[in-house]
Design an enzyme around this catalytic site. Structure first.
Site, PDB file in Angstrom:
ATOM      1  CG  HIS A 117      -9.211  -8.718  -3.721  1.00 44.76           C
ATOM      2  ND1 HIS A 117      -9.322  -7.633  -2.875  1.00 44.76           N
ATOM      3  CD2 HIS A 117     -10.356  -9.435  -3.535  1.00 44.76           C
ATOM      4  CE1 HIS A 117     -10.459  -7.705  -2.210  1.00 44.76           C
ATOM      5  NE2 HIS A 117     -11.112  -8.781  -2.598  1.00 44.76           N
ATOM      6  CG  ASP A 147      -7.451  -4.760  -3.303  1.00 45.92           C
ATOM      7  OD1 ASP A 147      -7.212  -5.315  -4.395  1.00 45.92           O
ATOM      8  OD2 ASP A 147      -8.274  -5.202  -2.490  1.00 45.92           O
ATOM      9  N   GLY A 235     -17.677 -11.347  -1.405  1.00 44.88           N
ATOM     10  CA  GLY A 235     -18.622 -10.860  -2.416  1.00 44.88           C
ATOM     11  C   GLY A 235     -18.900  -9.380  -2.265  1.00 44.88           C
ATOM     12  CB  SER A 237     -14.244  -7.638  -2.390  1.00 49.42           C
ATOM     13  OG  SER A 237     -13.777  -8.274  -1.229  1.00 49.42           O
ATOM     14  CG  LEU A 292       7.742  12.936   2.478  1.00 50.84           C
ATOM     15  CD1 LEU A 292       7.749  14.357   1.913  1.00 50.84           C
ATOM     16  CD2 LEU A 292       6.800  12.843   3.670  1.00 50.84           C
ATOM     17  N   GLY A 293       9.978  10.337   0.353  1.00 45.58           N
ATOM     18  CA  GLY A 293      11.384   9.983   0.543  1.00 45.58           C
ATOM     19  C   GLY A 293      11.804   9.851   1.988  1.00 45.58           C
TER      20      GLY A 293
END
Length: 498
Positions: A117, A147, A235, A237, A292-293
Site C-alpha cells: 500500500h 501487503d 509513515g 508502514s 490446502l483446499g
C-alpha cells in the site's frame, strides 16, 4: 573448654564460607530458575543480566538498514467546468499526490522490502538512506494479499538486517519498531514495545488506515499479524520490527485507530511470510501460493451456535476437544490437496508439520510458507481420535491478475502450460510451452502475447512450464525468450530479473 571454642569458631567460619559461595554462585548463574504455581505448572524465568531490556544493540543494528520511501502518484481527473471544456475540450488533467512510508534493506545490492500500500499505483518511488543518500527505486513486484512489495535501487554494499524467525517470538518479548513516522523529518525513529499477541487478523470494521482500504478492495488477504504496543504512526508502514538481537521479525503494516493516529496497538507481517514472498518475487516474478483446499472456522461460541450445540462447552464435550485451539473444517474443495490426502468436512485441524494451529490466521500463515507441490503432514481430530495425513499443496487459481488453471504455472504475470500436440503439429514443432493468458508483469511488458509457444529460454530448450521457471530462476540477471507467435512468426524478447 578451649576445644569447644575452637569447634564453634570453625563452624562459624565454615558457615560464612558456604554463604559466600552460594551468593557468588547466584550472582554468576546465568541459567534459568523455575517456579511452580498453584496449578502445578512449572514455568521458566530467566533472570540473567543479558535478559534485561537493553535495546541499544538492536537499535544500532537496525537503523542503518531502514530507509525512507517517498512516493509520487499521478492521477487524472476531468474538470467539471463548461467554460473550460468550451475552450480546451475534454482533455483530462493530471495532478500529483505525494506519499511516504518506510522500507528495509534485505540485500546489500539494493533490494528493499516495504508495504504494497506504500507503493501501489506509484509513478515514481524515491528512497532516502539513513546517510541521506537518495536513489530512484524500481518496483520489482507486489503481493496485495500480504501487503508486501519489493523495490530495488541501483547501489552496492548497503547495510542489511538479518532475518529472524517470527515463529520463535513469545508473548511479552521486547521488540523495536523502526521507520519514518509522520514524514521525512522523523526518519530513523525507534520505538519500543512488547509482542502483545500473534496470529491476529484485521477484522476490526472500518478503522481508517491505508491497509484497511486496500484490504476492502482486494478479495484475497492473508493475515497472521504480530500485534505489538510499540508506537507506530502513518509513515511507519514498511518499516522494521526487530527483536532484541537486531533481527528482522516483521514488517510494520497497520494500526487500529479511530482517528488514524497511534492509540495503543500496531500490526506487523511476520518475517517468515515476508521471506517467502520476496524470495518468490526475486526468483519467479510472482508469488507461488500454495493452497490446502479447505474452508475453515475458528473454534468459538459462534461456531457452536452455527452447528446447533447448546453451548461452546457442549461442543467441546461432543467433539472431544481438550481446548479451543485448532480450526473446524467446514468444507473440503473437490479435487483439492486436503481431499486427496483424506481430510473430511467436520475434521478439526490441529497442526501442520508440527506447527500448532490456534486459529484460521495461523493456518494461513503456515500454508503461505509453502510452495505448490510441497508436502506436509497435517494432524486432525476426527471422532475424538487424532489422525495424520500427508498433503501435497496445489497452486492458487490466480497469480498477479492472471488466472492459472490446473496444470498451468504462473511466470512473471503469464500463465504457462505444456503446449498441446495439436498446437505443436500446427507449427511443426517437437516441444514447447504455451502462454495461455497474460496479466500485468514482465512478460507482458517485454512483448509476449497469448498463444505464444516458448521454445528456448536463455538458449536452453524447454518442454514444460517448470523448465521455463527453472532456467529463469538460475539466470543471474536477464531472461531471453525465443518462440513462435500464433501467426507462425518467430519472436525474440527479454527482460531483466532486477
Amino acid at each position: 573448654m578451649n576445644k569447644n571454642v575452637i569447634t564453634v569458631l570453625l563452624s562459624i567460619g565454615l558457615s560464612m564460607l558456604a554463604a559466600y559461595g552460594v551468593t557468588k554462585s547466584t550472582e554468576n548463574n546465568d541459567s534459568p530458575s523455575q517456579t511452580s504455581g498453584e496449578s502445578g505448572v512449572t514455568k521458566t524465568i530467566n533472570l540473567s543480566e543479558s535478559e534485561y531490556p537493553d535495546l541499544t544493540y538492536a537499535a544500532e543494528s537496525a537503523v542503518p538498514a531502514v530507509v525512507y520511501v517517498g512516493v509520487t502518484v499521478t492521477q487524472q481527473y476531468q474538470l467539471d467546468d463548461p467554460f473550460y471544456r468550451f475552450f480546451f475540450g475534454n482533455t483530462p488533467q493530471q495532478r500529483e499526490q505525494q506519499g511516504s512510508g518506510s522500507g528495509v534493506i534485505i540485500r546489500s545490492d539494493g533490494y528493499i522490502v516495504t508495504n504494497n500500500h506504500v507503493v501501489a499505483n506509484a509513478t515514481k518511488v524515491e528512497v532516502t538512506l539513513n546517510d541521506n543518500k537518495k536513489y530512484e527505486a524500481k518496483v520489482i513486484g507486489t503481493d496485495p494479499a500480504t501487503d508486501i512489495a519489493l523495490i530495488k535501487i541501483d547501489a552496492e554494499g548497503l547495510p542489511t538486517i538479518a532475518f529472524g524467525n517470527s515463529d520463535d517470538l513469545r508473548i511479552g518479548e521486547w521488540v523495536l519498531a523502526v521507520g519514518s513516522p509522520l514524514g521525512y523529518q522523523l526518519r530513523s525513529t525507534v520505538t519500543a514495545g512488547i509482542v502483545s499477541a500473534k496470529g491476529r487478523s484485521m477484522n476490526f470494521g472500518q478503522s481508517e488506515n491505508p491497509y484497511q482500504r486496500q484490504r476492502q478492495s482486494n478479495q484475497l488477504h492473508i493475515e497472521s499479524f504480530i500485534q505489538t504496543d510499540a508506537a507506530v504512526n502513518p509513515g511507519n508502514s514498511g518499516g522494521a520490527l526487530v527483536n532484541k538481537s537486531g533481527e528482522l521479525v516483521g514488517i510494520n503494516t497497520a494500526i487500529v485507530s479511530q482517528d488514524g493516529a497511534f492509540s495503543g496497538y500496531s500490526f506487523a507481517v511476520p518475517v517468515n511470510i515476508v521471506k517467502k514472498i520476496v524470495g518468490d518475487l526475486i526468483d519467479f516474478g510472482s508469488v507461488k501460493r500454495a493452497v490446502l483446499g479447505i474452508s475453515m472456522s475458528d473454534l468459538s461460541p459462534n461456531l457452536a451456535k452455527a452447528l446447533e450445540y447448546d453451548s461452546v462447552e457442549d461442543m467441546m464435550k461432543k467433539m472431544k476437544l481438550s481446548s479451543l485451539d485448532g480450526v473446524y473444517i467446514a468444507e473440503v474443495s473437490e479435487g483439492g490437496a486436503a481431499e486427496k490426502a483424506g481430510v473430511r468436512k467436520g475434521d478439526i485441524l490441529l497442526s501442520i508439520d508440527g506447527f500448532k494451529v490456534t486459529n484460521g490466521a495461523s493456518v494461513q500463515e503456515k500454508v503461505n510458507s509453502y510452495h505448490p507441490e510441497d508436502k506436509a503432514v497435517i494432524k486432525v481430530l476426527r471422532d475424538g481420535k487424532e489422525k495424520e495425513f500427508t498433503v501435497e499443496f496445489q497452486e492458487s487459481a490466480s497469480e498477479n491478475g492472471v488466472k492459472v488453471a490446473k496444470g498451468e504455472v504462473a511466470f512473471y504475470g503469464a500463465a504457462l502450460r505444456e503446449a498441446p500436440k495439436d498446437v505443436l503439429a500446427r507449427y511443426g514443432l517437437s516441444h514447447g510451452v504455451e502462454v495461455t493468458s497474460l496479466g500485468t508483469g514482465r512478460m507482458q511488458e517485454a512483448g509476449a502475447s497469448e498463444g505464444l509457444v516458448i521454445l528456448y529460454v536463455n538458449d536452453q530448450p524447454v518442454k514444460t512450464p517448470q523448465d521455463v521457471v527453472n532456467v529463469a530462476k538460475n539466470a543471474k540477471r536477464s531472461v531471453y525468450i525465443e518462440g513462435v507467435t500464433t501467426d507462425g512468426r518467430k519472436a525474440f524478447f527479454g527482460f531483466g530479473k532486477e
